[in-house]
Each structure stands twice: as C-alpha cells, then as structure tokens.
Design an enzyme around this catalytic site. Structure first.
Site, PDB file in Angstrom:
ATOM      1  N   GLU A 262      37.289  60.173  51.376  1.00 48.06           N
ATOM      2  CA  GLU A 262      38.116  58.999  51.080  1.00 48.06           C
ATOM      3  C   GLU A 262      37.776  58.415  49.717  1.00 48.06           C
ATOM      4  OE1 GLU A 262      38.294  57.109  55.573  1.00 48.06           O
ATOM      5  OE2 GLU A 262      36.974  56.256  54.059  1.00 48.06           O
ATOM      6  N   PRO A 263      37.995  59.138  48.661  1.00 44.60           N
ATOM      7  CA  PRO A 263      37.645  58.576  47.363  1.00 44.60           C
ATOM      8  C   PRO A 263      38.620  57.485  46.914  1.00 44.60           C
ATOM      9  CG  PRO A 263      38.530  60.813  47.140  1.00 44.60           C
ATOM     10  CD  PRO A 263      38.608  60.463  48.584  1.00 44.60           C
ATOM     11  N   TYR A 307      28.942  42.441  39.482  1.00 45.67           N
ATOM     12  CA  TYR A 307      27.885  43.433  39.681  1.00 45.67           C
ATOM     13  C   TYR A 307      27.026  43.659  38.436  1.00 45.67           C
ATOM     14  CZ  TYR A 307      31.410  45.141  43.093  1.00 45.67           C
ATOM     15  OH  TYR A 307      32.338  45.275  44.073  1.00 45.67           O
ATOM     16  N   CYS A 337      37.389  29.131  31.860  1.00 47.37           N
ATOM     17  CA  CYS A 337      36.405  28.090  31.614  1.00 47.37           C
ATOM     18  C   CYS A 337      35.317  28.249  32.660  1.00 47.37           C
ATOM     19  CB  CYS A 337      37.071  26.723  31.690  1.00 47.37           C
ATOM     20  SG  CYS A 337      38.389  26.600  30.490  1.00 47.37           S
ATOM     21  N   TYR A 375      39.257  48.945  41.373  1.00 48.14           N
ATOM     22  CA  TYR A 375      38.717  47.604  41.633  1.00 48.14           C
ATOM     23  C   TYR A 375      38.848  46.719  40.405  1.00 48.14           C
ATOM     24  CZ  TYR A 375      36.963  50.537  45.320  1.00 48.14           C
ATOM     25  OH  TYR A 375      36.894  51.445  46.344  1.00 48.14           O
TER      26      TYR A 375
HETATM   27  C1  LIG Z   1      36.115  51.368  49.588  1.00 44.24           C
HETATM   28  C2  LIG Z   1      36.085  52.468  50.546  1.00 44.24           C
HETATM   29  C3  LIG Z   1      36.178  53.793  50.123  1.00 44.24           C
HETATM   30  C4  LIG Z   1      36.237  54.183  48.663  1.00 44.24           C
HETATM   31  O1  LIG Z   1      35.038  53.993  48.007  1.00 44.24           O
HETATM   32  P1  LIG Z   1      34.888  54.481  46.478  1.00 44.24           P
HETATM   33  O2  LIG Z   1      33.505  54.127  46.125  1.00 44.24           O
HETATM   34  O3  LIG Z   1      35.886  53.708  45.698  1.00 44.24           O
HETATM   35  O4  LIG Z   1      35.156  55.929  46.458  1.00 44.24           O
HETATM   36  C5  LIG Z   1      36.239  54.773  51.084  1.00 44.24           C
HETATM   37  N1  LIG Z   1      36.161  54.482  52.406  1.00 44.24           N
HETATM   38  C6  LIG Z   1      36.059  53.215  52.844  1.00 44.24           C
HETATM   39  C7  LIG Z   1      36.002  52.953  54.296  1.00 44.24           C
HETATM   40  C8  LIG Z   1      35.999  52.177  51.944  1.00 44.24           C
HETATM   41  O5  LIG Z   1      35.866  50.928  52.389  1.00 44.24           O
END
Ligand SMILES: *Cc1c(COP(=O)(O)O)cnc(C)c1O
Length: 419
Positions: A262-263, A307, A337, A375
């Site tokens: 899940e990238p 961050y 501001c 993000y």
């Molecule tokens: C945010 C998130 C991702 C993606 O993370 P990356 O660091 O942007 O690759 C994948 N899975 C879940 C459940 C997330 O919350």
C-alpha cells in the site's frame, strides 16, 4: 537543469505566470513510472498494489492509477466515496481507518472491503456482516518511520490489533462466524528496507496463527529520497527477499499467500512540486539570518514544521536573461503569522532552523519546493490565516499543463458559515 524537481526553469516561470502561486504541479510521467515500479515488485503468489490515497487524493491522480490497475487503500469512509467518485471500482477499495465510517453498511453493500483495526472494529463488523470474510490489521510489536510521528507500529502506537491479542480476534471470529482471510500490517512511513523486511518476517509469523489468511498486506512506508543525499528503497531488492519468505511460509504451512502493498509516498512524493513566489526578503542583522518569505508555507506544506522534514528548494529568477550568479545562506519562511511556519527546519527537528545555500533571491522570483506530492496538498493547514486552498496542476506526458483543481475562492471558504 539544476532544479529540485521534474520542472525546467522555463516551466516553473510558465506555471508561475499561467496559474499564479502558490500552486502544486504533478508530473504524469513520474506518477506512471512509480506505479509501474510498484507493480513490478517481485512476489511469490500474486500481488495487489493499493494506492494509499491519503497521500494525494486528487481525482485526476486516482483516475490515472486506476487506469494502471492499482487498487485503493482508503483511510476513512469519505476517502472510499471519493475514490468511487474518481472512478475506482468499489471492490478495489479497502478501508483501513482509525475511525469506523458511520455509513460502513452502505459502503459494504457497494462492495468496498473492510480491514478491522481494533477488536472493537472487528466486533462491530461482525455484528454488521456475520459469516462474511474480513481483514484484520495487526500491530506486530515493531514500528518504524522517519520520525516518531510517522511510526505506526510498536507499543507506543494505537494502530491495529496488538499481536498478543490474536486470541481475542479469533474469539470474535468464532462468535460471529467470520472468516479472517486477510491480514495487514503497516508499521510506518519512510521505513528503511532492512526494517521493512524484518517486519515482513514478523507478519508471516503472525499470519501462521490465523489459519484462514490467504492474503497478507505489508502496508506502505517505502522510503523515497527527496534530498539528493537520501536513498530510495529498492523495491526489487525488498521484493526478492519477501519472495523467499512467502515460499518458505508455503512450505511450512501449506498456504500460498497473496501479497499486497500500500504505497503512498513511493508513488507520489517526487511526482509533486510546489511553486511559490518570493514576497519579501528580510534579515536580522550580522549575527542573524537572511530570510526569504514566500506566498506559501504551512498552508500548503506542513511536513517541515511538523516533522522537521527536508524538502529540496530552489530559486528561479524571474527574468531568464538575469545573470545573477551569487548564492546566499537563507532560511525560507512561509506567509503565516506563525513563527513555526518555516520550510527550512533542522533535519528531524521542527523546532530548529537550518539555512540553505540558494541563488540570491529577489522579490518576484519563483521558489520551487520539490518532493511535494505526498502529504503536501493533502495535509495542509488549509485556510489558516484565511489563505485559500492552492490549485493543483498536472504536467501531462504531452508537455501540457492542465488545471486539475482550481484555487479556492473567499466565497467557498465562507460558504458554511451561518448568519
Ligand atoms: C498512510 C498509510 C500507507 C502509506 O504510507 P506511505 O508511507 O505513504 O507509503 C499505507 N497503509 C496505511 C494503512 C496507511 O495508513
């Protein structure tokens, strides 16, 4: 082209002129090549790539990824609906959310999949759809991320069912006749490959205790080099090791697990640039600093102030015939501001400051922030100081810039206020 993004200097000035600033620009070519790399991850028994759409949820981007065969990881019910509106087939959308959607039943009717992230969520799902298949998110006891705030595994993280509570999950499974056929772990963003592979091993050990699991999602978190001194995760190398782990699992447990990833960051981070304009230049004396102020900042990009994230920055002079060659040590401040609104924090420390060597700037010059795809627009301090939400533009493969989200108007900002 000594630029910090996919844009040439001419293109930056063109964008500045045509669309006004601040403006996000996304590169179709980079989006597509990252997607192809993700789809080429070596795998033993099949692979699904879900785009973690919270990174950049614009319809044009989702539509493009849908066309390439990506599925969706939605972090809320609203994201699931947004993905559907962008043309994603519901059964390719899986919800992994801290907050269960209140319209979950309806989303499930459409075919959207659900990943239970706590025992309460699993029970609630069981009541809603007894006897059906479900996924569970497990906290494998290990976390990783580029900072504490992006670490979503281990004892200090609330994400997922704690790995020692698998017995409780199995009890809920029995109570509602559920079948936990999918398991999920996602431990953090900006994870090192070493850590990612280690977590894959832990996740397989847990999957061994969930006998009906046939799909294992190892989440996202692949590190991307935004700065030139950083290194991106090598998906081929990561994948090859995971292939071995999955094959060993099959030998030991007789189950061929399908892999999901899940990238978010990996797909979009370096496909985005933020183009803004230098609005002022000030200094705090010989013992102090020189500041470039831009018409952007935390209203578009909070990662630096949140961050201490490092983004490449470059100044593009307004006039192309301009021969200024000098560089200068600058801090770059945003337009809010708010003293924390800086684009040049110390690395990993949002409270600190770190100057950058940049071309000597003048008011009106363009300033480009690279690595602003993930993000960035999605996570902005929208409307703080009542600045309107910035537009988004897609640089298409044919070289044309297309507006994919308009700049917000003052009227839209005030729309929901009641007299
Ligand atoms: C945010 C998130 C991702 C993606 O993370 P990356 O660091 O942007 O690759 C994948 N899975 C879940 C459940 C997330 O919350």
């Amino acid at each position: 082209m000594a630029m910090c993004s996919f844009l040439t200097e001419e293109q930056v000035l063109d964008v500045q002129q045509t669309f006004g600033t601040p403006v996000f620009v996304y590169d179709q070519r980079t989006l597509e090549s990252q997607a192809r790399q993700a789809l080429a991850l070596p795998n033993a028994f099949g692979l699904t790539v879900r785009y973690a759409m919270k990174a950049l949820p614009n319809r044009a981007v989702i539509g493009l990824f849908a066309g390439l065969g990506l599925h969706i990881d939605a972090s809320s019910g609203f994201e699931a609906r947004r993905a559907m509106r962008a043309g994603m087939t519901p059964d390719k959308i899986q919800i992994t959310a801290q907050e269960m959607p209140c319209d979950l039943a309806e989303l499930l009717d459409y075919g959207v999949r659900f990943n239970a992230c706590s025992l309460h969520q699993l029970r609630t799902y069981g009541r809603l759809r007894p006897g059906s298949e479900v996924s569970v998110r497990i906290n494998p006891g290990l976390g990783s991320g580029h900072s504490n705030r992006t670490n979503v595994g281990g004892p200090s993280s609330s994400f997922g069912i704690w790995h020692e509570h698998i017995g409780d999950a199995l009890a809920i499974q029995r109570e509602y006749g559920l079948r936990i056929t999918r398991m999920h772990t996602h431990i953090g963003s900006g994870t090192d490959p070493e850590m990612w592979n280690h977590c894959a091993g832990l996740s397989l050990d847990i999957a061994a205790r969930l006998p009906e699991v046939r799909t294992l999602s190892l989440g996202g978190g692949f590190k991307v080099a935004r700065m030139d001194y950083e290194t991106s995760a090598d998906l081929q190398a990561i994948g090859r090791r995971v292939v071995e782990d999955f094959q060993a699992f099959k030998t030991r447990h007789g189950r061929a697990l399908k892999l999901e990833i899940e990238p978010g960051t990996f797909l979009v981070a370096n496909a985005g640039a933020l183009v803004c304009t230098v609005i002022d230049i000030v200094d705090t004396g010989t013992q102090g600093f020189s500041f470039i102020k831009v018409d952007s900042g935390m209203t578009e990009l909070v990662r630096p102030s949140m961050y201490g994230a490092q983004h490449p920055i470059d100044v593009v002079r307004r006039a192309t015939c301009d021969m200024r060659r000098a560089t200068c040590e600058y801090l770059v401040a945003g337009h809010c501001c708010e003293s924390g609104d800086v684009l040049t924090p110390e690395a990993g420390n949002p409270e600190g400051l770190q100057t950058r060597t940049l071309p000597e700037a003048q008011i009106g010059d363009a300033l480009v922030v690279g690595g602003a795809g993930a993000y960035a627009a999605a996570m902005s301090s929208k409307n703080y100081n009542s600045f309107p939400e910035a537009p988004e533009v897609l640089l298409r493969n044919d070289g044309l810039f297309t507006l994919i989200r308009k700049r917000q108007t003052l009227e839209q900002m005030l729309d929901n206020e009641v007299d």
